[in-house]
Write an enzyme that holds these catalytic residues in place. Structure first.
Site, PDB file in Angstrom:
ATOM      1  N   SER A   1      27.402  74.864  97.554  1.00 20.92           N
ATOM      2  CA  SER A   1      26.446  74.393  98.558  1.00 20.92           C
ATOM      3  C   SER A   1      25.012  74.787  98.192  1.00 20.92           C
ATOM      4  O   SER A   1      24.067  74.048  98.474  1.00 20.92           O
ATOM      5  CB  SER A   1      26.808  74.963  99.925  1.00 20.92           C
TER       6      SER A   1
ATOM      7  N   TRP B   1      34.488  71.971  89.585  1.00 24.94           N
ATOM      8  CA  TRP B   1      34.915  70.931  90.523  1.00 24.94           C
ATOM      9  C   TRP B   1      34.403  69.550  90.089  1.00 24.94           C
ATOM     10  O   TRP B   1      33.949  68.757  90.919  1.00 24.94           O
ATOM     11  CB  TRP B   1      34.454  71.243  91.950  1.00 24.94           C
TER      12      TRP B   1
ATOM     13  N   GLY C   1      56.285  61.980 113.849  1.00 26.30           N
ATOM     14  CA  GLY C   1      57.130  63.140 114.109  1.00 26.30           C
ATOM     15  C   GLY C   1      57.628  63.761 112.812  1.00 26.30           C
ATOM     16  O   GLY C   1      56.885  63.887 111.836  1.00 26.30           O
ATOM     17  N   GLY C   2      58.914  64.110 112.772  1.00 24.25           N
ATOM     18  CA  GLY C   2      59.474  64.723 111.573  1.00 24.25           C
ATOM     19  C   GLY C   2      59.357  63.828 110.358  1.00 24.25           C
ATOM     20  O   GLY C   2      59.170  64.310 109.232  1.00 24.25           O
TER      21      GLY C   2
ATOM     22  N   GLU D   1      30.874  66.304  98.033  1.00 26.35           N
ATOM     23  CA  GLU D   1      29.584  65.635  98.275  1.00 26.35           C
ATOM     24  C   GLU D   1      28.795  66.360  99.374  1.00 26.35           C
ATOM     25  O   GLU D   1      28.074  65.739 100.158  1.00 26.35           O
ATOM     26  CB  GLU D   1      29.775  64.154  98.645  1.00 26.35           C
TER      27      GLU D   1
END
Length: 378
Positions: free
Chosen positions: A134, A158, A340-341, A364
């Site tokens: 940052s 990165w 759900g599952g 970004e």
């Protein structure tokens, strides 16, 4: 994805039609395999390049598509709805071309842009470092003057497309500390002393190669300096305005894919004798998801129109990136809940969508940085 786009021109509608044909025919059938194998789809980027999709927002005179940013972002959204790593890669490539388009000399543009925008080459954008994410103005990668240009030493972190890209836009320190000492270099990936490290093992976007990039005495010609020495930080921030809009559009595409899948599932899955979509607990959740996506799409398109009109849009790009990516996180999480599952297993794509959405809030510029940009604009 069948989003209605009523305000497209005839040419714009034709472009979106082409993108949907490629995305449905070439991308969607392959995404699961490439993601499972953590394999980078280099040939598919060449396919997109041959279709003219790697240089869309840049002038035709330089080899680009000459389309408005508003249309280019809708292309990214369509791609992201099928395969986020591909859409993110197109956005990163476009970001990597921006410094040369906006700040290069006529000679540099004539020499490099046709290949960069023509589709065969793929780019990467090298700003972050292990200790400056940052706080980009604190970067430490150094470019010292030498007899043949600059000698570059340092590590970038990165970096999307590290080891896969053909060229890198590299932000380096050529002067003293702080933002005023930063410059931008266009570096050929084959330059001796440029070495990509092992790819990171990421939670999502597994088919997108992300790695550190080490510069160990790499010699870069003085003719590869983009803009003036010391203007690199300004170039970096200017480029990020467009990159943030690209990520915003990608986030909306991902969220739309999650909603579409959740709706289809909720209409077919029956409990207590009727489809679960008919229960308000599920139906209202889907309604909120659809509303958030519509608002997010409107926000990024409004910012794109400002950019196309040549008006200031840094705060609007930050708002779009913030809202669209937060929306993608909420919507993909809710899509898992609707299933759900079943949503928690890889038999259904919503678990991948949820994993992928997380990084959109981070790169970004983290969403905390977006809030900082917006608050300062106030």
């Amino acid at each position: 994805m069948s989003v209605d786009r009523p305000f497209l021109s005839e040419e714009g509608a034709a472009l979106i039609g082409l993108v949907r044909e490629i995305a449905d025919g070439e991308l969607a059938p392959r995404v699961d395999g490439f993601e499972a194998e953590r394999r980078f789809p280099r040939e598919l980027f060449r396919l997109l390049g041959r279709a003219g999709l790697l240089g869309l927002p840049y002038p035709e005179e330089h080899g680009g598509g000459g389309v408005p940013y508003e249309l280019y972002l809708q292309v990214l959204e369509e791609l992201a709805a099928r395969w986020l790593a591909i859409a993110e890669g197109v956005s990163v490539h476009s970001l990597s071309c921006y410094p040369l388009v906006a700040y290069g000399t006529d000679l540099q543009r004539k020499k490099h842009l046709p290949d960069m925008l023509g589709g065969e080459l793929l780019g990467a954008y090298c700003l972050s470092e292990p200790h400056s994410g940052s706080d980009a103005a604190a970067l430490a990668t150094r470019a010292e003057p030498g007899p043949d240009g600059y000698v570059v030493r340092g590590t970038k972190a990165w970096i999307t497309h590290a080891g896969q890209a053909d060229f890198y836009n590299v932000f380096v320190r050529t002067g003293g500390p702080g933002a005023s000492g930063i410059s931008c270099l266009l570096v050929d990936a084959a330059t001796p002393g440029v070495q990509a490290q092992a790819p990171e093992k990421t939670m999502g976007l597994r088919s997108s190669t992300v790695a550190q990039l080490v510069f160990d005495g790499a010699v870069v010609g003085a003719d590869r300096l983009i803009g003036e020495a010391g203007s690199g930080f300004k170039i970096a921030l200017s480029a990020l305005d467009g990159g943030r809009l690209g990520i915003a559009a990608c986030a909306v595409g991902l969220a739309q894919a999650a909603l579409d899948y959740a709706v289809a599932y909720a209409r077919e899955r029956e409990q207590f004798g009727r489809p679960i979509a008919e229960f308000q607990g599920v139906g209202f959740m889907l309604a909120d998801m659809a509303t958030q996506i519509a608002a997010a799409r409107a926000l990024y398109l409004a910012a794109a129109r400002l950019r196309d009109a040549g008006r200031p849009h840094s705060a609007e790009a930050a708002k779009a990136k913030l809202f669209c990516t937060d929306t993608a996180m909420r919507v993909t999480t809710d899509a898992v809940q609707v299933l759900g599952g079943a949503g928690y297993v890889s038999d259904h794509p919503v678990e991948r969508y949820m994993r992928e959405a997380k990084v959109l809030q981070i790169f970004e510029g983290t969403n905390q940085i977006q809030r900082l940009v917006i608050s300062r604009s106030l």
